[in-house]
Design a protein around this motif. Sequence first.
Motif, mmCIF file in Angstrom:
data_model
loop_
_atom_site.group_PDB
_atom_site.id
_atom_site.type_symbol
_atom_site.label_atom_id
_atom_site.label_comp_id
_atom_site.label_asym_id
_atom_site.label_seq_id
_atom_site.Cartn_x
_atom_site.Cartn_y
_atom_site.Cartn_z
ATOM 1 N N ARG A 1 -13.865 -33.840 -61.244
ATOM 2 C CA ARG A 1 -12.823 -34.746 -60.809
ATOM 3 C C ARG A 1 -13.386 -36.129 -60.517
ATOM 4 N NH1 ARG A 1 -11.128 -36.268 -56.296
ATOM 5 N NH2 ARG A 1 -9.102 -37.250 -56.144
ATOM 6 N N VAL B 1 -9.302 -25.229 -48.855
ATOM 7 C CA VAL B 1 -9.030 -26.258 -47.858
ATOM 8 C C VAL B 1 -8.014 -27.265 -48.390
ATOM 9 C CG1 VAL B 1 -10.028 -28.136 -46.497
ATOM 10 C CG2 VAL B 1 -11.239 -25.959 -46.703
ATOM 11 N N CYS B 2 -8.425 -28.082 -49.371
ATOM 12 C CA CYS B 2 -7.475 -29.071 -49.894
ATOM 13 C C CYS B 2 -6.707 -28.534 -51.084
ATOM 14 C CB CYS B 2 -8.197 -30.362 -50.264
ATOM 15 S SG CYS B 2 -9.203 -30.233 -51.768
ATOM 16 N N HIS C 1 -7.175 -29.057 -54.110
ATOM 17 C CA HIS C 1 -6.771 -30.307 -54.750
ATOM 18 C C HIS C 1 -7.965 -31.022 -55.379
ATOM 19 C CE1 HIS C 1 -3.376 -33.147 -54.775
ATOM 20 N NE2 HIS C 1 -4.240 -34.112 -54.663
ATOM 21 N N ALA D 1 -10.654 -32.210 -53.790
ATOM 22 C CA ALA D 1 -11.066 -33.373 -53.003
ATOM 23 C C ALA D 1 -12.114 -33.070 -51.940
ATOM 24 C CB ALA D 1 -9.839 -33.999 -52.322
ATOM 25 N N ARG E 1 -15.234 -31.575 -41.452
ATOM 26 C CA ARG E 1 -14.395 -32.182 -40.427
ATOM 27 C C ARG E 1 -15.070 -32.176 -39.062
ATOM 28 N NH1 ARG E 1 -11.343 -36.280 -39.146
ATOM 29 N NH2 ARG E 1 -9.189 -35.816 -38.554
ATOM 30 N N THR F 1 -4.288 -37.474 -38.314
ATOM 31 C CA THR F 1 -4.042 -36.035 -38.228
ATOM 32 C C THR F 1 -5.310 -35.304 -37.761
ATOM 33 O OG1 THR F 1 -4.769 -35.374 -40.425
ATOM 34 C CG2 THR F 1 -2.551 -36.290 -40.242
ATOM 35 N N ARG G 1 -2.089 -27.426 -47.767
ATOM 36 C CA ARG G 1 -2.629 -28.645 -47.151
ATOM 37 C C ARG G 1 -1.553 -29.697 -46.874
ATOM 38 N NH1 ARG G 1 -6.494 -29.622 -43.760
ATOM 39 N NH2 ARG G 1 -7.105 -27.596 -44.613
ATOM 40 N N GLU H 1 -9.083 -43.132 -41.589
ATOM 41 C CA GLU H 1 -7.929 -42.246 -41.437
ATOM 42 C C GLU H 1 -6.644 -42.956 -40.998
ATOM 43 O OE1 GLU H 1 -8.603 -38.508 -39.389
ATOM 44 O OE2 GLU H 1 -10.746 -38.832 -39.627
ATOM 45 N N LEU I 1 3.112 -40.159 -47.349
ATOM 46 C CA LEU I 1 2.607 -40.552 -48.665
ATOM 47 C C LEU I 1 1.222 -39.993 -48.969
ATOM 48 C CD1 LEU I 1 3.785 -44.268 -48.735
ATOM 49 C CD2 LEU I 1 4.659 -42.368 -50.096
ATOM 50 N N ASN J 1 -2.600 -35.113 -48.471
ATOM 51 C CA ASN J 1 -3.631 -34.429 -49.253
ATOM 52 C C ASN J 1 -4.961 -35.076 -48.905
ATOM 53 O OD1 ASN J 1 -4.304 -36.699 -51.137
ATOM 54 N ND2 ASN J 1 -2.116 -36.479 -51.544
ATOM 55 N N MET J 2 -6.051 -34.436 -49.281
ATOM 56 C CA MET J 2 -7.342 -34.945 -48.822
ATOM 57 C C MET J 2 -7.990 -35.943 -49.782
ATOM 58 S SD MET J 2 -8.722 -31.600 -46.804
ATOM 59 C CE MET J 2 -10.267 -32.346 -46.293
ATOM 60 N N ALA J 3 -7.287 -36.260 -50.867
ATOM 61 C CA ALA J 3 -7.770 -37.359 -51.702
ATOM 62 C C ALA J 3 -7.347 -38.690 -51.082
ATOM 63 C CB ALA J 3 -7.210 -37.231 -53.117
ATOM 64 N N PHE J 4 -6.154 -38.727 -50.513
ATOM 65 C CA PHE J 4 -5.630 -39.989 -49.989
ATOM 66 C C PHE J 4 -5.541 -40.015 -48.464
ATOM 67 C CE2 PHE J 4 -4.493 -39.921 -54.404
ATOM 68 C CZ PHE J 4 -4.847 -41.201 -54.806
ATOM 69 N N TYR J 5 -5.631 -38.855 -47.829
ATOM 70 C CA TYR J 5 -5.911 -38.852 -46.391
ATOM 71 C C TYR J 5 -7.420 -38.686 -46.305
ATOM 72 C CZ TYR J 5 -5.889 -38.315 -41.458
ATOM 73 O OH TYR J 5 -6.134 -38.543 -40.118
#
Lengths: 199, 708
Positions: free
Chosen positions: A9, A85-86, A88, A90, A181, B167, B254, B616, B628, B631-635
């Motif tokens: 990715r 977790v994600c 996605h 990421a 985290r 968050t 998520r 964050e 918006l 997700n953990m790509a944009f958060y």
Amino acid sequence: MSEERGFSRRKFLQGVGAGALAAGAMPDLARGAEAPEDAPDLAGPGPVPVTLDVNGVRTTIEVEPRVTLLDALRSRLDITGAKKVCDHGACGACTVLLDGRPVYACSMLAIAAQGKKIETVESLAPGGELNAVQQAFVAHDGLQCGFCTSGFVLASEALLRQNPRPSHEEVLEALSGNLCRCGSYQGIKKASGAAPGGG
Amino acid sequence: MRELNKGWPKLDEATHLGKRTPRIDAADKVTGRAKYTQDVNLDSMLHAKFTLCPHGRARVQSVDASAAQALDGVVLARAIVGEGEELEHAGREVAVVAAESEEIAREAAQLVRVEYEVLEHNVADASPDLAGEWAREQRGRDQGDVDAGFAAADVVVEGRYGAPIVTHCCLEPHGSVVEFVDEEHVNTWVSTQRISSQDEDLAGELGIQPENVRAVCQHMGGGFGSKFQFDVWDRECARIAEETGRPVKAMLDRDHELMVAGSRPSAYADVRVGVKKDGTITAWESRSWGSGGAGGGSSPRLPYVFDKVPQRRTHVSIRTNTGASRPWRAPMSPQSCLITMAALDDAAAALDLDPLDFFLKNLPFTERPEVYEEELLIAARLMDWRGRFIPRAAQQGAVRRGLGLSLHTWGGYGHDSNCSTTIRGDGAVTVSCGTQDLGTGSHTVLAVVTAETLGLPVAAIDVRIGDSLLPPSGGSGGSTTVGGISSAARDAALDALRQLLARAAPELNAAPEECRAQGGRVFVAAAPERSLGWTEACGLIGPEALSGSGRTDPELMADGVGGAQMAEVEVDVETGVVAMKKLVAVQDCGTVVDLTTAESQVYGACIMGISSALFEERVMDPTTGACLNPNMAFYRLAGIGDVGEIVVHLMQTEAHHARGVIGIGEPPVISPIAAISNAVANAAGVRVPYAPFTPRAVLTALGKGRGR
């Protein structure tokens, strides 16, 4: 995470330019890129037999083609070291080794992992004896809640197999696809040799 | 400060206490053996997923789950809100489905048809003027003669500061697994910060006896304050398990997690600070605002730490249609700290004073000036502040270095806890406590205290936690766990040891009170050569194990800590990129039980603070009210290459040790945003008002970018 044709990715985003991607479009684009060229034609959407070589054991399961490698491992084979977790591509918590290279198991379909040698964190200490990377994570407290840990351990393991004496920058680069985290990066840096006192 | 506590051994006499012990659950975590709630797979288990409201605010008109129910593999699909019910934010659960697989459940949740009446919403909280009717002025508060303070000031410095909603983003999402063993007995696995009372909540929901519920949380993937309550997903998981007679797992996806399962309220403020030319603060005035969701928001504690300054403060609570806030590691403190320390740093800059001198001069306005002074001076040495500080706006070039500092405080008094320690005839020792380990080190703390008390190696102690059948212990919040469980474990181990010494003493021709256990031996204190090996002594116990019980002991713990942090950053004034170079954290916490996990808590808190400071923000769409970046790509969370060098110094002197144990999970997360904000201002020459200090925010503050 470097590979010739497998899905990365990060590389994908670098190529496209992350700014050009809309949030909603990303997962679809990402999923479209993952099937190897030699993937067989598959009947779907119902369950199909999928044979996975995980930690040296070949097992055939019946899963829908949409099932990710991560979900196949976790909920069909009950191999739960890789975490969701994600989901996605990421965070790296789902990292497994595919023919020795770290991949996000959430971003790959189980059917696409057939014929590959899959290693999960469970394979690193076969007799219960921790391997060198695992020992270093314990010694330097490179973990807290532990939910990111198998991903970091495998990303470090993959790096060190390829490059036994990585530089500080090479370690940070190799682990940049994993997130924690609790903030265990200090111990992880030491465990992976990226900080003084480590190695 | 408390009197020297006889309960804990002195630092130089301790074997394990205050030393570095490798985390005892680490081997399970690096091998994948550690089982979390998410990892529980049971035969014929169903997976539950939820249909979520896409609108910022809406009234449900109808829910039709028939298409979901008709999907192959779906066992159950139904509405969980009533027609006419108002939903206050996007992400609210409207319907639940349970299916044979997670994939089918997720697909089915999308097939539930919901008709909404879309209502007016508000997701904007960055300005009270824009919030209109969503804003509610709270009663103000005065302390001291504020007008006289401002009249006495040579300079009044004004500024605006704040931090948005962020968050918790625990890596293990919220969720649980519920299994009926028979009609009356239930097992549940749950990712929770309070396992001891989880059985009661579930029993109440199901109408069964709490003692018939066993709740387990051996390991959990982070909580940070968001995992105390019995949630709607726990409730639905239990109901479906009851209705279907099959085990059910409900773990949040998520996006669901980031929208509803925990956030920290925003807090912003316009501040005026009156100062004399010599740097003495004379008055504080602030008008703050912020939001924690549909209920509004709590007001920040202003001014923070320097709370004896004459002050006038008002607060505007803004209702936003966003997922409700939950306690976030040191609730309201990071925001309060940022607003206060940034305003004071701006005052120092306006007077052309070194902020270190300015803060030292004003320490009499704090509750514990001598602690802060000592910690500031240690931090200054570790940062080489005196050698490296350059006044604000005194640098040229694209990449500029900056230093900033901050102070914080916290309570951390131990909660009520019970503990039991058993010693078997073969010498095996087990310590049991109904606490949980959030990654904080609870397993290790219990082992260290028990080993120290019984004179054994840490590896000899078997630790059992995370189970509602064990002696009850409080929830892990407010940095209360370590004090509660360490003192209870000490008490329980001493109780067991007294019983063992009573058996061993006759063999040694001594009275029990003349005997000790240390170094794996039981011996007469006055004549150590009269001794028994540990196993030999335990051989006198017989077939029935000895059992000691213990409770939280106030004599072994204390309350109230301080901390000083200094940040060094590089700011590229052409790109706006802020790079962390170094963060120094000096922290006291009374008795350090285990140095490894205590330090890791501080490192981790610093990194979580860096993440808040630079990356964050939960971004909401003003038009639709949707989140918006769920997700953990944009958060974004800070990665390993984003955090720079971190230096942790724990105050481990006999004087601090003599106070007793105080929690450390929260205090060090308070200062980083403030210290980094001040370092960015020092480097860039201008204040970036709101966290996160992103390239865009920095460029905007420099007048080079477009505003929000």
